[in-house]
Scaffold this motif. Structure first.
Motif, PDB file in Angstrom:
ATOM      1  N   GLN A 277       0.803  -1.222   0.000  1.00 16.35           N
ATOM      2  CA  GLN A 277       0.000   0.000   0.000  1.00 16.35           C
ATOM      3  C   GLN A 277       0.837   1.273   0.000  1.00 16.35           C
ATOM      4  O   GLN A 277       0.352   2.341   0.378  1.00 16.35           O
ATOM      5  N   GLY A 278       2.091   1.184  -0.448  1.00 16.69           N
ATOM      6  CA  GLY A 278       2.924   2.384  -0.521  1.00 16.69           C
ATOM      7  C   GLY A 278       3.561   2.735   0.799  1.00 16.69           C
ATOM      8  O   GLY A 278       4.001   1.854   1.543  1.00 16.69           O
ATOM      9  N   ILE A 279       3.579   4.023   1.134  1.00  9.51           N
ATOM     10  CA  ILE A 279       4.328   4.541   2.284  1.00  9.51           C
ATOM     11  C   ILE A 279       3.376   5.016   3.368  1.00  9.51           C
ATOM     12  O   ILE A 279       2.398   5.712   3.092  1.00  9.51           O
ATOM     13  N   LEU A 280       3.658   4.633   4.604  1.00  9.62           N
ATOM     14  CA  LEU A 280       2.945   5.152   5.770  1.00  9.62           C
ATOM     15  C   LEU A 280       3.828   6.219   6.417  1.00  9.62           C
ATOM     16  O   LEU A 280       4.970   5.939   6.790  1.00  9.62           O
ATOM     17  N   ILE A 281       3.316   7.453   6.544  1.00  9.43           N
ATOM     18  CA  ILE A 281       4.047   8.534   7.201  1.00  9.43           C
ATOM     19  C   ILE A 281       3.498   8.691   8.609  1.00  9.43           C
ATOM     20  O   ILE A 281       2.349   9.123   8.789  1.00  9.43           O
ATOM     21  N   VAL A 282       4.278   8.319   9.603  1.00 11.39           N
ATOM     22  CA  VAL A 282       3.863   8.417  11.000  1.00 11.39           C
ATOM     23  C   VAL A 282       4.433   9.707  11.578  1.00 11.39           C
ATOM     24  O   VAL A 282       5.650   9.873  11.675  1.00 11.39           O
ATOM     25  N   GLU A 311      -1.018   9.268   5.730  1.00  5.61           N
ATOM     26  CA  GLU A 311      -0.527   9.935   6.929  1.00  5.61           C
ATOM     27  C   GLU A 311      -1.179   9.357   8.184  1.00  5.61           C
ATOM     28  O   GLU A 311      -2.374   9.049   8.193  1.00  5.61           O
ATOM     29  N   TYR A 312      -0.383   9.249   9.236  1.00  2.80           N
ATOM     30  CA  TYR A 312      -0.881   8.764  10.536  1.00  2.80           C
ATOM     31  C   TYR A 312      -0.440   9.766  11.594  1.00  2.80           C
ATOM     32  O   TYR A 312       0.755   9.948  11.833  1.00  2.80           O
ATOM     33  N   GLU A 313      -1.400  10.409  12.229  1.00  4.33           N
ATOM     34  CA  GLU A 313      -1.121  11.417  13.255  1.00  4.33           C
ATOM     35  C   GLU A 313      -0.927  10.735  14.603  1.00  4.33           C
ATOM     36  O   GLU A 313      -1.817  10.039  15.096  1.00  4.33           O
ATOM     37  N   TYR A 314       0.248  10.953  15.206  1.00  9.68           N
ATOM     38  CA  TYR A 314       0.573  10.324  16.484  1.00  9.68           C
ATOM     39  C   TYR A 314       1.144  11.393  17.413  1.00  9.68           C
ATOM     40  O   TYR A 314       2.320  11.389  17.728  1.00  9.68           O
ATOM     41  N   VAL A 322      -0.382   0.518  16.008  1.00  8.82           N
ATOM     42  CA  VAL A 322      -0.037  -0.862  16.342  1.00  8.82           C
ATOM     43  C   VAL A 322       0.544  -1.515  15.096  1.00  8.82           C
ATOM     44  O   VAL A 322       0.563  -0.931  14.012  1.00  8.82           O
ATOM     45  N   LEU A 323       1.023  -2.741  15.257  1.00  7.99           N
ATOM     46  CA  LEU A 323       1.643  -3.434  14.135  1.00  7.99           C
ATOM     47  C   LEU A 323       0.700  -3.513  12.939  1.00  7.99           C
ATOM     48  O   LEU A 323       1.130  -3.398  11.785  1.00  7.99           O
ATOM     49  N   ALA A 324      -0.593  -3.689  13.192  1.00  8.87           N
ATOM     50  CA  ALA A 324      -1.564  -3.782  12.096  1.00  8.87           C
ATOM     51  C   ALA A 324      -1.586  -2.532  11.240  1.00  8.87           C
ATOM     52  O   ALA A 324      -1.955  -2.590  10.065  1.00  8.87           O
ATOM     53  N   ASP A 325      -1.189  -1.381  11.814  1.00  8.86           N
ATOM     54  CA  ASP A 325      -1.147  -0.154  11.027  1.00  8.86           C
ATOM     55  C   ASP A 325       0.050  -0.129  10.086  1.00  8.86           C
ATOM     56  O   ASP A 325       0.043   0.588   9.082  1.00  8.86           O
ATOM     57  N   PHE A 326       1.103  -0.887  10.385  1.00  9.55           N
ATOM     58  CA  PHE A 326       2.311  -0.888   9.562  1.00  9.55           C
ATOM     59  C   PHE A 326       2.236  -1.860   8.391  1.00  9.55           C
ATOM     60  O   PHE A 326       2.668  -1.549   7.280  1.00  9.55           O
ATOM     61  N   VAL A 327       1.700  -3.064   8.657  1.00  8.16           N
ATOM     62  CA  VAL A 327       1.943  -4.186   7.754  1.00  8.16           C
ATOM     63  C   VAL A 327       1.302  -4.104   6.370  1.00  8.16           C
ATOM     64  O   VAL A 327       1.721  -4.837   5.477  1.00  8.16           O
ATOM     65  N   PRO A 328       0.303  -3.233   6.113  1.00 11.30           N
ATOM     66  CA  PRO A 328      -0.134  -3.119   4.726  1.00 11.30           C
ATOM     67  C   PRO A 328       0.845  -2.334   3.856  1.00 11.30           C
ATOM     68  O   PRO A 328       0.776  -2.386   2.625  1.00 11.30           O
ATOM     69  N   TYR A 329       1.796  -1.617   4.471  1.00 10.22           N
ATOM     70  CA  TYR A 329       2.651  -0.678   3.736  1.00 10.22           C
ATOM     71  C   TYR A 329       4.033  -1.264   3.491  1.00 10.22           C
ATOM     72  O   TYR A 329       4.617  -1.912   4.363  1.00 10.22           O
ATOM     73  N   SER A 331       6.714   0.586   3.010  1.00  7.81           N
ATOM     74  CA  SER A 331       7.697   1.423   3.688  1.00  7.81           C
ATOM     75  C   SER A 331       7.005   2.289   4.726  1.00  7.81           C
ATOM     76  O   SER A 331       5.842   2.681   4.550  1.00  7.81           O
ATOM     77  N   VAL A 332       7.718   2.602   5.804  1.00 11.74           N
ATOM     78  CA  VAL A 332       7.228   3.493   6.852  1.00 11.74           C
ATOM     79  C   VAL A 332       8.236   4.622   7.034  1.00 11.74           C
ATOM     80  O   VAL A 332       9.439   4.369   7.205  1.00 11.74           O
ATOM     81  N   LEU A 333       7.765   5.866   6.965  1.00 10.60           N
ATOM     82  CA  LEU A 333       8.556   7.046   7.316  1.00 10.60           C
ATOM     83  C   LEU A 333       8.071   7.509   8.679  1.00 10.60           C
ATOM     84  O   LEU A 333       6.938   7.976   8.825  1.00 10.60           O
ATOM     85  N   TRP A 334       8.911   7.350   9.684  1.00 12.99           N
ATOM     86  CA  TRP A 334       8.566   7.727  11.064  1.00 12.99           C
ATOM     87  C   TRP A 334       9.389   8.961  11.419  1.00 12.99           C
ATOM     88  O   TRP A 334      10.616   8.912  11.447  1.00 12.99           O
TER      89      TRP A 334
END
Length: 610
Positions: A277-282, A311-314, A322-329, A331-334
């Motif tokens: 699912q592309g990139i998750l920006i945390v 985008e994920y606002e934290y 949680v891990l479930a938020d990462f695994v569809p992506y 790459s993760v940019l934290w």
């Protein structure tokens, strides 16, 4: 127990006086008396006349030997007598029968031959038992409590009784609630698996349980759909195959043999492992004004333009992913561009699991290692077996001194130079540089990609590594020891493109040209407006020329020159940090931004609230 101690003391230590007390207000017996149990103790008859009582001299050296010996005799005799009593009844369990007024209690049979049966106690308050009855026979280990109040929780203990009418003193309390309908299933968990989710829960204890029905909803849809028509008799279910684009929410309902059913369980959230699912920006940066959240969001959107990202606002603990938020992506940019909040330490297991699955991680921020450790105890040292060594490929971390002036990061291996954007430096007295950055020693085969360029070239950290990459066959990682937001955004965009190339992400070909043709000169409204610390100004040029972008106060006086140079046609973004040309913070009020190019101009009004 108090009466047993008294009898033992009278027999083996008659010289002491025994005091039975029940003081709800306090003293040494408070923990007993508050639960309804009388306390007892032995001592000298006129103990309160002893000059050492409750004084600093009340120490072992001043104790009366006869009293000490007597207390010891009474205590040892009590323990010895207890050895004659039956032992604790083990494995006590209470079950709901399902008729709304009965509970079944079971336990393991005593192994002591002189036990003749068991006494079962119950009540509606913990450790307060208002009813009891006797179950005859050492092998009879099941009892039914009837005529109970429906939907009321009962507390139950079981004691063994021997032929001399002695009851076991120790007992483990259990609880259960008689219900007509089953209790809602507990412990529901949704665990990501490849292209699916495994849902599991605790087994209900009702004796008339028939099975479970599992319900699912997607994304923001509030309506559940049932996943099974026949009841599930197990306590797990695999939902497969699933799309990584969706969020899945599950609840479980229990059914009994007569068709009664429970309330829905607490909801469990999950997403499948797809890495597609592309990139998750945390955004772990604490929401606020330093840096301003809206400008920081705009910065990361800008540098990731052309890539598929979410985008994920934290900004608060309750927003934790949680891990479930990462695994569809893939790459993760934290990023965590403030140095006041440390949330990443709570996600070490998530990072480990995500990297084990083959995900890519770009981790940046201010004092990022302290963020992962939840402490500022620099320097940090790591070795084989440590998470930071094994997964983040770091052996040693130091922090630059308060006198060091970081003005840029020099790129290696195709990475561009990153200059500090002086307009975004959070404190005026830092004079356009950054401080409190991390010097890194990476672990091979990680490769260094950024080194520090200090304004004070004599710094011991001049040329120190501040960024590296690990491009393994198992996963890929990029780690920066400095906050990316405060760097030049155009250079940061090139950096992001290089990171995405290293990660194998695509999308750069769809990037719009930075100097795409525009039809007219235009100055956009600054965002945010009003603002307290920083704001972004966007403008477009239809033709090349000398460009001047300046800030004026309400009296028409020049406050700050943001741009005074020749530029090509296109769209430009500029950050104003609320400082004047001398680096001083301007006061609250109304200001005007004027854009001028050739014979054309545009003006926008803005407000600062300090």
């Amino acid at each position: 127990m108090s009466s047993l101690f008294y009898e033992a003391g009278q027999t083996y230590a008659p010289g002491l006086t025994y005091y039975e007390e029940y003081w709800p207000g306090g003293s040494d017996d408070l923990s007993f008396s508050s639960r309804g149990f009388p306390a007892i103790w032995g001592g000298e008859r006129w103990y309160y006349e002893n000059p050492n009582w409750h004084q600093p001299t009340d120490i072992l050296a001043n104790i009366t030997p006869a009293m000490h010996l007597g207390a010891t005799k009474a205590a040892v005799a009590t323990l010895a007598i207890l050895g004659l009593y039956p032992g604790q009844v083990n494995d006590v369990i209470a079950f709901d029968i399902g008729d709304g007024s009965s509970l079944q209690v079971s336990w393991s049979a005593s192994i002591e031959p002189d036990v003749i049966g068991y006494r079962v106690y119950w009540g509606l308050e913990s450790e307060v038992y208002t009813d009891s009855h006797f179950v005859s026979g050492i092998s009879n280990t099941v009892d039914t409590l009837t005529m109970l109040l429906s939907d009321s929780t009962y507390y139950i203990i079981v004691r063994a009784l021997d032929a001399d009418n002695r009851l076991s003193y120790l007992a483990t309390e259990v609880s259960a609630t008689p219900r007509l309908a089953p209790a809602a299933p507990a412990g529901v968990v949704a665990t990501p698996i490849q292209s699916g989710i495994e849902i599991s829960w605790f087994r209900n204890t009702e004796l008339d349980l028939a099975g479970y029905r599992l319900y699912r909803r997607l994304n923001d849809n509030p309506t559940y759909d049932s996943l099974n028509t026949a009841l599930i008799t197990d306590t797990s279910y695999t939902d497969h195959p699933l799309s990584g684009a969706n969020r899945y929410y599950y609840a479980v309902r229990a059914f009994d043999l007569t068709g009664n059913y429970s309330e829905l369980s607490a909801e469990a959230y999950g997403r499948p492992i797809t890495l597609d699912q592309g990139i998750l920006i945390v955004d772990e940066t604490l929401n606020g004004t330093n840096p301003p959240d809206s400008l920081q969001d705009a910065f990361y959107r800008f540098i990731m333009t052309g890539y598929p990202y979410t985008e994920y606002e934290y900004g608060a603990v309750q927003e934790a992913p949680v891990l479930a938020d990462f695994v569809p992506y893939s790459s993760v940019l934290w990023h965590a561009d403030d140095f006041n909040s440390y949330f990443a330490s709570g996600h070490i297991d998530d990072f480990r699991d995500y990297l084990d699955l083959g995900g890519n991680l770009w981790f940046v921020g201010w004092r990022p290692t302290a963020n992962l450790e939840d402490q500022n105890a620099y320097p940090f040292n790591y070795s084989l077996g440590d998470f930071m060594y094994d997964y983040f490929k770091i052996a040693h971390v130091e922090m630059t001194t308060p006198l060091d002036s970081f003005q840029a990061a020099d790129g290696l291996l195709g990475y561009p130079r990153l200059d500090v954007d002086t307009a975004k430096v959070p404190y005026g007295f830092w004079n356009g540089v950054l401080r409190n950055l991390e010097a890194l020693t990476s672990v091979g085969p990680a490769e260094d990609i950024y080194t520090m360029d200090m304004r004070n070239n004599s710094s011991s950290y001049e040329g120190a590594v501040c960024g590296f990459r690990y491009l393994g066959n198992d996963y890929k990682l990029v780690f920066f020891g400095f906050p990316l937001y405060f760097m030049d955004q155009d250079q940061a965009r090139l950096t992001a493109q290089q990171v995405m190339t290293d990660f194998g992400e695509t999308g750069v070909a769809e990037l719009p040209k930075e100097n795409a043709p525009v039809s007219q000169l235009m100055l956009g409204q600054n965002t945010p407006n009003p603002f307290t610390e920083q704001t972004m100004l966007s403008y477009q040029l239809p033709a090349a020329g000398d460009v001047c972008l300046q800030i004026y106060n309400i009296a028409g006086q020049l406050v700050k020159t943001l741009v005074d140079t020749q530029q090509e046609p296109g769209v430009y973004n500029v950050i104003w940090s609320g400082l004047d040309n001398l680096g001083r913070r301007v006061s609250s009020g109304v200001y005007f931004c004027r854009l001028e190019c050739k014979t054309q101009s545009d003006i926008k009004k803005m407000t600062i609230l300090r």
